[in-house]
Design a protein around this motif. Structure first.
Motif, PDB file in Angstrom:
ATOM      1  N   LEU A 127      37.904  41.937 -60.246  1.00 44.38           N
ATOM      2  CA  LEU A 127      38.272  41.199 -59.037  1.00 44.38           C
ATOM      3  C   LEU A 127      38.065  42.039 -57.790  1.00 44.38           C
ATOM      4  O   LEU A 127      37.574  41.554 -56.762  1.00 44.38           O
ATOM      5  N   LEU A 128      38.436  43.317 -57.847  1.00 42.13           N
ATOM      6  CA  LEU A 128      38.207  44.189 -56.702  1.00 42.13           C
ATOM      7  C   LEU A 128      36.724  44.471 -56.520  1.00 42.13           C
ATOM      8  O   LEU A 128      36.228  44.576 -55.399  1.00 42.13           O
ATOM      9  N   ASN A 129      36.013  44.603 -57.630  1.00 41.08           N
ATOM     10  CA  ASN A 129      34.571  44.820 -57.573  1.00 41.08           C
ATOM     11  C   ASN A 129      33.870  43.619 -56.938  1.00 41.08           C
ATOM     12  O   ASN A 129      32.878  43.783 -56.217  1.00 41.08           O
ATOM     13  N   PHE A 130      34.373  42.412 -57.178  1.00 39.44           N
ATOM     14  CA  PHE A 130      33.755  41.190 -56.660  1.00 39.44           C
ATOM     15  C   PHE A 130      33.691  41.212 -55.135  1.00 39.44           C
ATOM     16  O   PHE A 130      32.624  41.021 -54.542  1.00 39.44           O
ATOM     17  N   SER A 131      34.837  41.441 -54.486  1.00 35.49           N
ATOM     18  CA  SER A 131      34.852  41.436 -53.019  1.00 35.49           C
ATOM     19  C   SER A 131      34.164  42.664 -52.445  1.00 35.49           C
ATOM     20  O   SER A 131      33.556  42.592 -51.369  1.00 35.49           O
ATOM     21  N   LEU A 132      34.232  43.803 -53.137  1.00 38.87           N
ATOM     22  CA  LEU A 132      33.532  44.999 -52.681  1.00 38.87           C
ATOM     23  C   LEU A 132      32.027  44.762 -52.661  1.00 38.87           C
ATOM     24  O   LEU A 132      31.346  45.060 -51.671  1.00 38.87           O
TER      25      LEU A 132
ATOM     26  N   LYS B  52      17.981  39.998 -58.798  1.00 42.48           N
ATOM     27  CA  LYS B  52      17.645  41.407 -58.641  1.00 42.48           C
ATOM     28  C   LYS B  52      18.672  42.123 -57.765  1.00 42.48           C
ATOM     29  O   LYS B  52      19.162  43.208 -58.104  1.00 42.48           O
ATOM     30  N   ARG B  53      19.020  41.515 -56.635  1.00 42.32           N
ATOM     31  CA  ARG B  53      19.984  42.131 -55.731  1.00 42.32           C
ATOM     32  C   ARG B  53      21.378  42.165 -56.356  1.00 42.32           C
ATOM     33  O   ARG B  53      22.096  43.166 -56.244  1.00 42.32           O
ATOM     34  N   PHE B  54      21.749  41.093 -57.011  1.00 44.53           N
ATOM     35  CA  PHE B  54      23.067  41.003 -57.643  1.00 44.53           C
ATOM     36  C   PHE B  54      23.231  42.068 -58.727  1.00 44.53           C
ATOM     37  O   PHE B  54      24.223  42.801 -58.755  1.00 44.53           O
ATOM     38  N   LEU B  55      22.262  42.172 -59.622  1.00 48.54           N
ATOM     39  CA  LEU B  55      22.352  43.142 -60.714  1.00 48.54           C
ATOM     40  C   LEU B  55      22.284  44.571 -60.194  1.00 48.54           C
ATOM     41  O   LEU B  55      22.992  45.455 -60.697  1.00 48.54           O
ATOM     42  N   SER B  56      21.453  44.815 -59.186  1.00 45.24           N
ATOM     43  CA  SER B  56      21.324  46.167 -58.646  1.00 45.24           C
ATOM     44  C   SER B  56      22.636  46.639 -58.037  1.00 45.24           C
ATOM     45  O   SER B  56      23.115  47.746 -58.334  1.00 45.24           O
ATOM     46  N   LEU B  57      23.234  45.807 -57.183  1.00 48.93           N
ATOM     47  CA  LEU B  57      24.497  46.186 -56.560  1.00 48.93           C
ATOM     48  C   LEU B  57      25.599  46.365 -57.603  1.00 48.93           C
ATOM     49  O   LEU B  57      26.400  47.308 -57.529  1.00 48.93           O
ATOM     50  N   THR B  58      25.647  45.464 -58.570  1.00 46.47           N
ATOM     51  CA  THR B  58      26.682  45.527 -59.604  1.00 46.47           C
ATOM     52  C   THR B  58      26.587  46.817 -60.397  1.00 46.47           C
ATOM     53  O   THR B  58      27.596  47.520 -60.596  1.00 46.47           O
ATOM     54  N   LEU B  59      25.396  47.160 -60.850  1.00 39.70           N
ATOM     55  CA  LEU B  59      25.215  48.353 -61.673  1.00 39.70           C
ATOM     56  C   LEU B  59      25.438  49.629 -60.866  1.00 39.70           C
ATOM     57  O   LEU B  59      26.030  50.593 -61.375  1.00 39.70           O
ATOM     58  N   ILE B  60      24.981  49.651 -59.617  1.00 43.35           N
ATOM     59  CA  ILE B  60      25.169  50.840 -58.783  1.00 43.35           C
ATOM     60  C   ILE B  60      26.656  51.113 -58.554  1.00 43.35           C
ATOM     61  O   ILE B  60      27.127  52.256 -58.685  1.00 43.35           O
ATOM     62  N   LEU B  61      27.424  50.075 -58.231  1.00 37.80           N
ATOM     63  CA  LEU B  61      28.860  50.252 -58.011  1.00 37.80           C
ATOM     64  C   LEU B  61      29.567  50.708 -59.281  1.00 37.80           C
ATOM     65  O   LEU B  61      30.460  51.571 -59.235  1.00 37.80           O
ATOM     66  N   LEU B  62      29.163  50.152 -60.415  1.00 37.21           N
ATOM     67  CA  LEU B  62      29.800  50.517 -61.681  1.00 37.21           C
ATOM     68  C   LEU B  62      29.503  51.976 -62.037  1.00 37.21           C
ATOM     69  O   LEU B  62      30.407  52.732 -62.440  1.00 37.21           O
ATOM     70  N   VAL B  63      28.266  52.375 -61.856  1.00 38.19           N
ATOM     71  CA  VAL B  63      27.875  53.760 -62.167  1.00 38.19           C
ATOM     72  C   VAL B  63      28.569  54.744 -61.235  1.00 38.19           C
ATOM     73  O   VAL B  63      29.090  55.780 -61.677  1.00 38.19           O
ATOM     74  N   LEU B  64      28.595  54.440 -59.931  1.00 37.90           N
ATOM     75  CA  LEU B  64      29.243  55.339 -58.972  1.00 37.90           C
ATOM     76  C   LEU B  64      30.740  55.464 -59.246  1.00 37.90           C
ATOM     77  O   LEU B  64      31.308  56.567 -59.140  1.00 37.90           O
TER      78      LEU B  64
END
Length: 434
Positions: A319-324, A344-356
């Motif tokens: 939920l916090l990741n969603f708004s971030l 492409k944009r959705f998956l890229s942002l999602t994976l980058i935030l998760l990895v960081l």
């Protein structure tokens, strides 16, 4: 008008949008509220006493509900459908940027803290040289597969990744319901342990009022305010959740129910936690449960408390990741199509935030001081200062005299308590090192 960054879009561009339910919104709002803040509530009751803590929890919860009502009213009076967009209408690009920066600081900081807590519960930690074993190590011994990097990697890949790939908040209603249930279980186990200790004569009567021992103790009272403000900061998810509902009044109802539910949970865990550990209670109550128990049943309950809360945080994470993710996309790609429609944009942002988030949780041993300052700055801005400022600017000419008075009071209280809390935290930080 800026894009909504996927806040109100279906999984497929041409599919009809299914409106969210009020019950789903209640679970999502409640999960957004109940995060890591619940662990610090018992320590705030130790500082404030039961009566002032109750008044503060009720008062901040009430103000949080009012600030959400301000946000939604001005949102529906304008053209924007995001928090940053509402601030842009009132204060231009600078206002929008301030909201996005505060959301990024608050949410990304919380995501890292959640992963750190989950790692501590599963694999233990070594604060200041002392060893605290995690549940997996206590049960199975120390192995490579239950070290912090491996255990967190498993949680991130197999539990968090599938959840953060959902493109509508409503899709998280079931995980949010489980998350709220786990928070209730957390409170329930604490209450059972506290009542048992009460019958055994092992508890002390909680202080009803604060015990002041000089000016330092008086200013310490103000450090409790940002903790509870952070505990009620969910405003970054108001627009994603609200715009999936059929009516504006549904969001008002969902927020009111959620605030009452969460206030009851906060106060209950505060009282039972204080009854259970008394003056020895720490700023992170999970550390108290980390201590060894005299009985097998006590050790089992300690583990259940820690595991239930760790799993609760796992389910709060998406939920916090969603708004971030939505705010970062709105900041970097303001002219792009809806985020949910761009794979492409959705998956890229999602994976980058998760990895960081994962890397930061592994590399940073302790960011609790950052968490305290965050509650005094970005969280306070999102919860009270920005909504109050929007009401005072009143670009749509819809504020009443009572609205403007309330908005001004919210800003003054937030600024004064935040300044005192920041200086008190800085003083405590330097005195603890000296």
């Amino acid at each position: 008008m800026s894009p909504t960054a996927g806040l109100n879009s279906p999984l497929l561009p041409d599919s009809p949008v299914k409106r969210a339910s009020v019950s789903g919104a209640v679970f999502n709002v409640s999960t957004s509220i109940i995060g890591a803040g619940i662990m610090s509530i018992p320590a705030t009751i130790k500082v404030l006493g039961v009566i002032p803590a109750f008044v503060l929890i009720v008062g901040i919860g009430w103000l949080a509900e009012i600030s959400v009502e301000f946000l939604m009213r001005f949102t529906h009076s304008g053209e924007s459908r995001t928090y940053a967009g509402v601030m842009r209408e009132s204060y231009g690009k600078a206002g929008s940027l301030l909201v996005q920066i505060c959301v990024m600081i608050t949410n990304f900081g919380c995501l890292i803290i959640y992963l750190i807590i989950i790692g501590d519960v599963l694999s233990g930690n070594q604060p200041e040289g002392s060893q605290h074993f995690g549940v997996l190590q206590e049960w199975f011994g120390a192995h490579w597969w239950n070290t912090r990097p491996v255990a967190l990697l498993f949680i991130v890949i197999f539990i968090m990744l599938p959840l953060v790939l959902f493109r509508r908040v409503e899709s998280l209603r079931f995980s949010s319901a489980i998350s709220v249930l786990l928070a209730v279980v957390f409170v329930g186990i604490c209450s059972v342990m506290a009542i048992s200790a009460l019958f055994e004569g092992k508890t002390k009567t909680p202080r009803l009022l604060p015990q002041l021992n000089g000016s330092a103790s008086f200013f310490d009272l103000f450090t409790a305010v940002p903790v509870i403000v952070t505990a009620f900061t969910f405003h970054f998810n108001v627009h994603p959740i609200g715009f999936e509902l059929s009516k504006t009044s549904d969001m008002t109802t969902a927020v009111r129910i959620s605030v009452i539910l969460c206030a009851a949970i906060y106060f209950s865990i505060g009282v039972f936690g204080y009854l259970l550990f008394g003056e020895s209670i720490l700023s992170d109550i999970l550390v108290n449960f980390d201590r060894s128990s005299d009985t097998t049943s006590g050790a089992f309950l300690n583990d259940m408390v820690r595991l239930s809360y760790a799993l609760h945080l796992v389910l709060v994470f998406p939920l916090l990741n969603f708004s971030l993710r939505a705010n970062i996309d709105e900041l970097i790609f303001p002219k792009k199509p809806l985020l949910a429609r761009d794979n492409k944009r959705f998956l890229s942002l999602t994976l980058i935030l998760l990895v960081l988030s994962y890397i930061a949780a592994i590399e940073i041993p302790d960011i609790w001081y950052f968490f305290q300052f965050m509650g005094s700055t970005s969280a306070v801005c999102l919860a009270f200062i920005f909504p109050g400022a929007i009401v005072l600017r009143d670009v749509h000419r819809i504020s009443t005299a009572n609205d403007r008075i309330t908005g001004a009071v919210m800003i003054i209280l937030a600024v004064v308590t935040s300044i005192i809390a920041i200086f008190t935290n800085i003083y405590s930080l330097f005195t603890s090192k000296s």
